[in-house]
Design a protein around this motif. Structure first.
Motif, PDB file in Angstrom:
ATOM      1  N   LEU A 271       2.175  10.187  -6.780  1.00 10.25           N
ATOM      2  CA  LEU A 271       1.879   9.342  -7.717  1.00 10.25           C
ATOM      3  C   LEU A 271       2.538   8.001  -7.328  1.00 10.25           C
ATOM      4  O   LEU A 271       2.144   6.696  -7.713  1.00 10.25           O
ATOM      5  N   VAL A 272       3.888   8.133  -7.280  1.00  6.39           N
ATOM      6  CA  VAL A 272       4.585   6.958  -7.342  1.00  6.39           C
ATOM      7  C   VAL A 272       4.801   6.235  -6.060  1.00  6.39           C
ATOM      8  O   VAL A 272       4.848   5.009  -6.047  1.00  6.39           O
ATOM      9  N   ALA A 273       4.795   6.853  -4.826  1.00  2.00           N
ATOM     10  CA  ALA A 273       4.826   6.051  -3.494  1.00  2.00           C
ATOM     11  C   ALA A 273       4.109   5.014  -3.371  1.00  2.00           C
ATOM     12  O   ALA A 273       4.284   3.844  -2.862  1.00  2.00           O
ATOM     13  N   PRO A 274       2.379   5.275  -3.443  1.00  5.79           N
ATOM     14  CA  PRO A 274       1.527   4.390  -3.436  1.00  5.79           C
ATOM     15  C   PRO A 274       1.630   3.035  -4.423  1.00  5.79           C
ATOM     16  O   PRO A 274       1.545   2.018  -3.639  1.00  5.79           O
ATOM     17  N   GLN A 275       2.091   3.449  -5.497  1.00  9.43           N
ATOM     18  CA  GLN A 275       2.205   2.309  -6.337  1.00  9.43           C
ATOM     19  C   GLN A 275       3.571   1.395  -6.124  1.00  9.43           C
ATOM     20  O   GLN A 275       3.594   0.167  -6.172  1.00  9.43           O
ATOM     21  N   VAL A 276       4.683   2.164  -5.664  1.00 10.47           N
ATOM     22  CA  VAL A 276       5.883   1.289  -5.049  1.00 10.47           C
ATOM     23  C   VAL A 276       5.429   0.359  -4.147  1.00 10.47           C
ATOM     24  O   VAL A 276       5.732  -0.777  -3.844  1.00 10.47           O
ATOM     25  N   ALA A 277       4.705   0.900  -3.181  1.00 13.60           N
ATOM     26  CA  ALA A 277       4.416   0.365  -1.778  1.00 13.60           C
ATOM     27  C   ALA A 277       3.418  -0.780  -2.261  1.00 13.60           C
ATOM     28  O   ALA A 277       3.632  -1.819  -1.586  1.00 13.60           O
ATOM     29  N   LYS A 278       2.784  -0.683  -2.988  1.00 14.44           N
ATOM     30  CA  LYS A 278       1.591  -1.507  -3.434  1.00 14.44           C
ATOM     31  C   LYS A 278       2.423  -2.914  -4.039  1.00 14.44           C
ATOM     32  O   LYS A 278       1.968  -3.863  -3.911  1.00 14.44           O
ATOM     33  N   ARG A 279       3.349  -2.302  -4.966  1.00 13.31           N
ATOM     34  CA  ARG A 279       4.187  -3.576  -5.528  1.00 13.31           C
ATOM     35  C   ARG A 279       4.910  -4.452  -4.709  1.00 13.31           C
ATOM     36  O   ARG A 279       5.256  -5.678  -4.805  1.00 13.31           O
ATOM     37  N   MET A 280       5.558  -3.556  -3.474  1.00 10.36           N
ATOM     38  CA  MET A 280       6.299  -4.255  -2.804  1.00 10.36           C
ATOM     39  C   MET A 280       5.467  -5.388  -1.587  1.00 10.36           C
ATOM     40  O   MET A 280       5.937  -6.287  -1.296  1.00 10.36           O
ATOM     41  N   THR A 281       4.348  -4.677  -1.459  1.00  7.77           N
ATOM     42  CA  THR A 281       3.391  -5.428  -0.394  1.00  7.77           C
ATOM     43  C   THR A 281       2.877  -6.758  -1.163  1.00  7.77           C
ATOM     44  O   THR A 281       2.472  -7.558  -0.462  1.00  7.77           O
ATOM     45  N   GLY A 282       2.516  -6.415  -2.268  1.00  2.00           N
ATOM     46  CA  GLY A 282       1.701  -7.418  -3.055  1.00  2.00           C
ATOM     47  C   GLY A 282       0.206  -7.706  -2.378  1.00  2.00           C
ATOM     48  O   GLY A 282      -0.467  -8.664  -2.695  1.00  2.00           O
ATOM     49  N   ALA A 283      -0.038  -6.637  -1.647  1.00  2.00           N
ATOM     50  CA  ALA A 283      -1.217  -6.643  -0.898  1.00  2.00           C
ATOM     51  C   ALA A 283      -2.382  -5.785  -1.682  1.00  2.00           C
ATOM     52  O   ALA A 283      -2.140  -4.615  -2.418  1.00  2.00           O
ATOM     53  N   SER A 284      -3.649  -6.028  -1.785  1.00  2.00           N
ATOM     54  CA  SER A 284      -4.718  -5.399  -2.410  1.00  2.00           C
ATOM     55  C   SER A 284      -5.201  -4.330  -1.510  1.00  2.00           C
ATOM     56  O   SER A 284      -4.604  -4.210  -0.099  1.00  2.00           O
ATOM     57  N   GLY A 285      -5.836  -3.313  -1.874  1.00  2.00           N
ATOM     58  CA  GLY A 285      -6.271  -2.202  -0.971  1.00  2.00           C
ATOM     59  C   GLY A 285      -5.383  -1.059  -1.054  1.00  2.00           C
ATOM     60  O   GLY A 285      -4.219  -0.921  -1.880  1.00  2.00           O
ATOM     61  N   PRO A 286      -5.369   0.051  -0.367  1.00  2.00           N
ATOM     62  CA  PRO A 286      -4.775   1.265  -0.282  1.00  2.00           C
ATOM     63  C   PRO A 286      -3.458   1.328   0.044  1.00  2.00           C
ATOM     64  O   PRO A 286      -2.495   2.108  -0.136  1.00  2.00           O
ATOM     65  N   ASN A 287      -3.004   0.341   0.980  1.00  2.00           N
ATOM     66  CA  ASN A 287      -1.828   0.287   1.850  1.00  2.00           C
ATOM     67  C   ASN A 287      -1.478   1.545   2.203  1.00  2.00           C
ATOM     68  O   ASN A 287      -0.193   1.996   1.837  1.00  2.00           O
ATOM     69  N   LEU A 288      -2.202   2.106   3.120  1.00  2.00           N
ATOM     70  CA  LEU A 288      -1.829   3.716   3.672  1.00  2.00           C
ATOM     71  C   LEU A 288      -0.551   3.683   4.401  1.00  2.00           C
ATOM     72  O   LEU A 288       0.230   4.585   3.953  1.00  2.00           O
ATOM     73  N   VAL A 289      -0.655   2.865   5.319  1.00  2.00           N
ATOM     74  CA  VAL A 289       0.665   2.990   6.238  1.00  2.00           C
ATOM     75  C   VAL A 289       1.998   2.809   5.295  1.00  2.00           C
ATOM     76  O   VAL A 289       3.068   3.487   5.387  1.00  2.00           O
TER      77      VAL A 289
END
Length: 342
Positions: A271-289
């Motif tokens: 739950l947490v890791a994808p949301q943390v990654a999304k906030r760090m990258t600021g990019a739309s989409g799933p940010n898989l890597v």
């Protein structure tokens, strides 16, 4: 946005910030792993750890690093990245930041399979197989119930929450049927723990991820960005939406089940890791890597903290991730409520 040219007149668009975040998180995860391997009753410097991994350590160092500590760290890296990738896929699939195998019932299904093995008196290998089978069967049932001319995210969430509630009750009943020793072993596994993990736990997950991760990135990477803009647009661009969603769901269920087989149902990393990654990258989409690298770093850091920050009372890593993840879930629900999305 940068464009990288590939052989055969193909190209890949790369967001420099996303690439920097993924690279930074991967390096931090590896650095945390090296520090964790060197920490303990027999301390070693990072240089000694790296030298030992390269095969130039003393026999004592080789045993401590390669047989005792390194398998646990590698398992943590793999489990964290597998859970984070599964969480990113689920959140993209249901278009909801609350999408996670913990909430949608797949983790509970893996636990049910493992507990059936425990009640039947099976060993560790059978327990891992039961966890994978339970997670996969839960995925099949939820998919069948959620399908109605397509896979709608809201239906999947509602059915998954219902399945999680039912399976939680089943798991409680199975615990009452187990013998005392088996029940204690099952409770430790259900908490999520990396204690005693060896290469037998890490290598199957590594082999599975070597197949699943490239398949997801190649088959679903670009399609996920387009599908998030709308099904009609995706179909207009020639993307087979339901096929991509089926691949996403199958891969996410397998990743979550295999991670549970290796370390138990470690809570809230997905739950947490994808949301943390999304906030760090600021990019739309799933940010898989970026999600994978973030999840690996989070779980290694949480495991180190669970071993070192509470004195002689070593905590299972699932206790710490559960406490931190539960707090994050409350915060996320408050944010979503203020935004009027729930």
């Amino acid at each position: 946005m940068s464009v990288i040219r590939l052989p055969g007149d193909r190209s890949v668009r790369v967001n420099p910030r996303t690439l920097a975040v993924a690279t930074g998180c991967a390096l931090l995860a590896l650095a945390a792993g090296v520090l964790t391997v060197g920490d303990g009753d027999y301390p070693m410097s990072p240089a000694e750890v790296l030298r030992t991994i390269a095969g130039a350590g003393t026999p004592a160092q080789d045993f401590i690093v390669n047989e005792l500590r390194l398998p646990r760290v590698v398992t943590a890296l793999l489990v964290g990245s597998a859970l984070a990738l599964a969480g990113a896929l689920f959140q993209s699939l249901v278009r909801n930041p609350l999408g996670s195998p913990d909430i949608l019932g797949f983790t509970q299904g893996a636990a049910t399979g493992a507990l059936v093995v425990v009640v039947a008196g099976g060993g560790s290998l059978a327990l891992s197989g039961g966890a994978v089978l339970g997670g996969v069967l839960t995925g099949v049932v939820i998919y069948a119930l959620a399908w109605r001319g397509g896979l709608h995210g809201q239906r999947l969430v509602l059915i998954g929450i219902g399945a999680a509630a039912i399976l939680t009750g089943v798991n409680g009943y199975l615990l009452t049927r187990a013998q005392h020793m088996e029940a204690a072993r099952a409770v430790l596994w259900l908490t999520g723990s990396l204690d005693g993990r060896g290469w037998d736990d890490a290598l199957p997950l590594l082999a599975a991820m070597a197949v699943l991760v490239p398949a997801v990135l190649l088959c679903c990477g670009r399609a996920l960005h387009v599908i998030e803009m709308g099904d009609d647009l995706a179909r207009g661009l020639g993307i087979r939406v339901e096929r991509v969603r089926l691949i996403m769901l199958a891969a996410a269920v397998l990743l979550a089940s295999l991670a549970a087989a290796a370390a138990g149902p470690v809570a809230f990393v997905a739950l947490v890791a994808p949301q943390v990654a999304k906030r760090m990258t600021g990019a739309s989409g799933p940010n898989l890597v970026a999600s994978m690298c973030t999840g690996a770093g989070l779980l290694v850091a949480a495991d180190w903290a669970a071993q070192r920050l509470f004195g002689e009372r070593l905590l299972p890593v699932g206790v710490l991730t559960g406490v931190l993840g539960g707090g994050y879930l409350v915060w996320l629900l408050a944010v979503e409520r203020r935004a009027g999305r729930i």
